[in-house]
Design an enzyme around this catalytic site. Structure first.
Site, PDB file in Angstrom:
ATOM      1  CD  GLU A  96      -1.242  -0.646   3.606  1.00  0.00           C
ATOM      2  OE1 GLU A  96      -2.011  -1.610   3.428  1.00  0.00           O
ATOM      3  OE2 GLU A  96      -1.242   0.034   4.621  1.00  0.00           O
ATOM      4  CB  CYS A 117       3.034   7.199   3.253  1.00  0.00           C
ATOM      5  SG  CYS A 117       3.547   5.897   4.376  1.00  0.00           S
ATOM      6  CB  CYS A 124       7.198  -5.676   8.746  1.00  0.00           C
ATOM      7  SG  CYS A 124       8.643  -4.961   9.585  1.00  0.00           S
ATOM      8  CB  CYS A 128       6.399  -3.057  16.189  1.00  0.00           C
ATOM      9  SG  CYS A 128       8.056  -2.637  15.620  1.00  0.00           S
ATOM     10  CB  CYS A 131       3.076  -2.520  13.671  1.00  0.00           C
ATOM     11  SG  CYS A 131       3.208  -2.208  11.894  1.00  0.00           S
ATOM     12  N   GLY A 175       6.733  -2.458   6.008  1.00  0.00           N
ATOM     13  CA  GLY A 175       8.099  -2.960   5.922  1.00  0.00           C
ATOM     14  C   GLY A 175       9.114  -2.109   6.652  1.00  0.00           C
ATOM     15  CD  GLU A 176      13.352  -0.845   9.521  1.00  0.00           C
ATOM     16  OE1 GLU A 176      12.527  -0.444  10.328  1.00  0.00           O
ATOM     17  OE2 GLU A 176      14.214  -0.103   9.000  1.00  0.00           O
ATOM     18  CB  SER A 207      10.204   6.019   9.026  1.00  0.00           C
ATOM     19  OG  SER A 207       9.827   5.582  10.318  1.00  0.00           O
ATOM     20  CB  SER A 230       9.707   3.923  14.681  1.00  0.00           C
ATOM     21  OG  SER A 230       9.230   4.330  13.429  1.00  0.00           O
ATOM     22  CG  LEU A 231      12.504   6.557  20.879  1.00  0.00           C
ATOM     23  CD1 LEU A 231      13.861   6.012  20.482  1.00  0.00           C
ATOM     24  CD2 LEU A 231      12.676   7.884  21.603  1.00  0.00           C
ATOM     25  CG  HIS A 232       7.003   3.902  18.629  1.00  0.00           C
ATOM     26  ND1 HIS A 232       6.757   5.143  18.086  1.00  0.00           N
ATOM     27  CD2 HIS A 232       7.012   3.045  17.568  1.00  0.00           C
ATOM     28  CE1 HIS A 232       6.615   5.040  16.783  1.00  0.00           C
ATOM     29  NE2 HIS A 232       6.763   3.787  16.434  1.00  0.00           N
ATOM     30  CG  ASN A 306      -4.668   5.124  12.969  1.00  0.00           C
ATOM     31  OD1 ASN A 306      -5.874   5.296  13.030  1.00  0.00           O
ATOM     32  ND2 ASN A 306      -3.874   5.794  12.151  1.00  0.00           N
ATOM     33  CB  CYS A 349       2.028   1.093   9.517  1.00  0.00           C
ATOM     34  SG  CYS A 349       3.533   0.288   9.215  1.00  0.00           S
TER      35      CYS A 349
HETATM   36  N1  SAH Z   1       9.314   0.022   9.664  1.00  0.00           N
HETATM   37  C1  SAH Z   1       9.544   1.413   9.681  1.00  0.00           C
HETATM   38  C2  SAH Z   1       8.690   2.207   8.710  1.00  0.00           C
HETATM   39  C3  SAH Z   1       7.259   1.792   8.574  1.00  0.00           C
HETATM   40  S1  SAH Z   1       6.227   2.005   9.992  1.00  0.00           S
HETATM   41  C4  SAH Z   1       9.389   1.953  11.077  1.00  0.00           C
HETATM   42  O1  SAH Z   1       8.939   1.234  11.939  1.00  0.00           O
HETATM   43  O2  SAH Z   1       9.754   3.101  11.285  1.00  0.00           O
HETATM   44  C5  SAH Z   1       5.905   3.743   9.951  1.00  0.00           C
HETATM   45  C6  SAH Z   1       5.444   4.314  11.266  1.00  0.00           C
HETATM   46  O3  SAH Z   1       4.089   3.940  11.561  1.00  0.00           O
HETATM   47  C7  SAH Z   1       6.282   3.833  12.432  1.00  0.00           C
HETATM   48  O4  SAH Z   1       6.647   4.917  13.231  1.00  0.00           O
HETATM   49  C8  SAH Z   1       5.329   2.904  13.118  1.00  0.00           C
HETATM   50  O5  SAH Z   1       5.680   2.718  14.436  1.00  0.00           O
HETATM   51  C9  SAH Z   1       4.008   3.590  12.916  1.00  0.00           C
HETATM   52  N2  SAH Z   1       2.837   2.754  13.162  1.00  0.00           N
HETATM   53  C10 SAH Z   1       2.699   1.436  12.979  1.00  0.00           C
HETATM   54  N3  SAH Z   1       1.459   1.024  13.325  1.00  0.00           N
HETATM   55  C11 SAH Z   1       0.813   2.127  13.743  1.00  0.00           C
HETATM   56  C12 SAH Z   1      -0.515   2.363  14.243  1.00  0.00           C
HETATM   57  N4  SAH Z   1      -1.390   1.385  14.342  1.00  0.00           N
HETATM   58  N5  SAH Z   1      -0.840   3.624  14.600  1.00  0.00           N
HETATM   59  C13 SAH Z   1       0.052   4.637  14.451  1.00  0.00           C
HETATM   60  N6  SAH Z   1       1.296   4.478  13.987  1.00  0.00           N
HETATM   61  C14 SAH Z   1       1.675   3.237  13.644  1.00  0.00           C
HETATM   62 FE1  SF4 Z   2       7.768  -3.322  10.912  1.00  0.00          FE
HETATM   63 FE2  SF4 Z   2       7.819  -0.671  11.283  1.00  0.00          FE
HETATM   64 FE3  SF4 Z   2       5.565  -2.101  11.736  1.00  0.00          FE
HETATM   65 FE4  SF4 Z   2       7.656  -2.337  13.382  1.00  0.00          FE
HETATM   66  S1  SF4 Z   2       6.422  -0.480  13.032  1.00  0.00           S
HETATM   67  S2  SF4 Z   2       6.428  -4.035  12.536  1.00  0.00           S
HETATM   68  S3  SF4 Z   2       9.359  -2.158  11.962  1.00  0.00           S
HETATM   69  S4  SF4 Z   2       6.589  -1.801   9.779  1.00  0.00           S
END
Ligand code: SAH
Ligand code: SF4
Length: 362
Positions: A96, A117, A124, A128, A131, A175-176, A207, A230-232, A306, A349
């Site tokens: 997507e 985006c 992936c 996480c 995600c 994806g990463e 990212s 992506s720290l979180h 989300n 994502c």
């Molecule tokens: N894998 C990479 C890039 C794709 S994810 C990464 O993790 O950075 C892009 C961003 O979307 C990341 O910051 C991820 O943590 C965030 N993300 C994933 N699922 C999400 C959700 N359900 N709500 C909000 N952000 C989300």
């Molecule tokens: Fe993969 Fe990024 Fe989602 Fe983590 S947040 S599972 S690295 S796509």
């Protein structure tokens, strides 16, 4: 004749590589420029569109290269005109891309027109916990042309064959990206090239969930892409709870890689921090985040989570989000709270793909 699946796609080659082919074929150099115009300025989907190339050359190109084009499987638009595109690739895989209209507070300057985006893998592997992209695991890397074509196909769908639309790219889809490093870099070089996508390197944000070795590798590249982490979670305890990658590259190692990136590039890093209720959204948790942001001279992007169907995590209420932002600001950190555009179309994502795969499975 080779079948399309074993031929390299023409949109995975650089200008230099095409020039070498054309020289071998004893074609005049200006033909390369004509071809590139068809590929990137006019976004041709078929060889037959390239009417100013001699038929014999077109036949030779067709024999040597594939010209794959993703099929639009599904499209959704949100009220605020955020558009989500679900593409079916040659092998049936779904990926997507999300088109987000001008938003000065996002990653670029106020003059931004549209941000796209894009995805870099099918699924992936990093898993996480919050995600949707990682839920079904990792399927494969995207090829360079499959990354590039997301931009071209959206532009073709939205603006037609001629006009430019996208001037900002964020590599934040499925994806990463840094796990698919070589294909990513090749794709970004093509998107950035004056003969290709013509998107400024400073308008391209990568990212990552924090692959420390590849962050160092990226720091050594000549191109000035933007980097978002992506720290979180700003302590190992919180981060490891939701991001398994933190066991491999804990915060100390991630921070050292970011330090190295800063020294090499002198460019500001963005820290992405999704707010998840009861996990990382308490005001005291803003303190270690603020310390890290000050240390890296980084900007913080707060993103309310989300909700993903089937996962237990929830978005905190607006006042909780506001209090976290205020706590960061009190610590002197530059931060934005981005109430996700397109949340109502599963813009985060991997969510549209997940939904579609589940519907297909039923
Ligand atoms: N894998 C990479 C890039 C794709 S994810 C990464 O993790 O950075 C892009 C961003 O979307 C990341 O910051 C991820 O943590 C965030 N993300 C994933 N699922 C999400 C959700 N359900 N709500 C909000 N952000 C989300
Ligand atoms: Fe993969 Fe990024 Fe989602 Fe983590 S947040 S599972 S690295 S796509």
């Amino acid at each position: 004749m080779k079948t399309d699946s074993v031929k390299p796609d023409i949109r995975s080659l650089t200008q230099e590589e095409l020039q070498r082919h054309f020289a071998l074929w004893q074609e005049p150099a200006y033909r390369v420029a004509q071809l590139l115009t068809w590929l990137y300025a006019r976004r041709a989907a078929h060889w037959d569109e390239m009417t100013n190339l001699p038929k014999a050359l077109r036949a030779r190109l067709r024999e040597t290269f594939a010209l794959r084009w993703p099929e639009l499987a599904r499209r959704q638009g949100a009220r605020d005109t955020t558009q989500k595109f679900l593409w079916r690739l040659a092998d049936g895989a779904l990926i997507e891309s999300v088109l987000i209209p001008a938003s000065p507070s996002l990653y670029g300057e106020p003059s931004d027109r549209h941000t796209l985006c894009i995805s870099t893998q099918v699924g992936c592997a990093y898993g996480c916990k919050f995600c949707a992209s990682g839920l079904d695991g990792w399927k494969r890397h995207l090829l360079p042309d499959e990354i590039v074509n997301q931009v071209l196909a959206v532009e073709r769908a939205e603006a037609g064959a001629g006009a430019r639309l996208i001037n900002n790219v964020v590599v934040m889809g499925m994806g990463e990206p840094l796990a698919n490093y070589d294909n990513l870099l090749r794709a970004l070089r093509i998107l950035n090239a004056p003969w290709g996508g013509e998107i400024g390197a400073r308008k391209i944000t990568v990212s990552t969930s924090g692959l420390a070795p590849q962050i160092r590798q990226l720091a050594a590249e000549p191109l000035q892409f933007r980097l978002a982490i992506s720290l979180h979670g700003a302590t190992d305890k919180t981060r490891s709870k939701i991001m398994p990658v933190n066991h491999k590259y804990p915060l100390k190692e991630l921070t050292a890689a970011c330090d190295f990136y800063l020294r090499k590039k002198g460019r500001m890093i963005t820290l992405e921090y999704i707010l998840i209720a009861g996990i990382n959204d308490a005001p005291p948790q803003a303190l270690p985040l603020a310390r890290l942001a000050r240390h890296l001279r980084a900007k913080v992007n707060l993103i309310p989570y989300n909700d993903v169907q089937g996962l237990p995590w929830r978005r905190p209420d607006d006042p909780v989000q506001d209090a976290f932002l205020a706590a960061l600001e009190r610590e002197g950190v530059s931060a934005t709270l981005r109430r996700e555009k397109g949340g109502d179309i599963d813009a985060a994502c991997g969510q549209l793909r997940l939904k579609t795969e589940r519907e297909l499975a039923r």
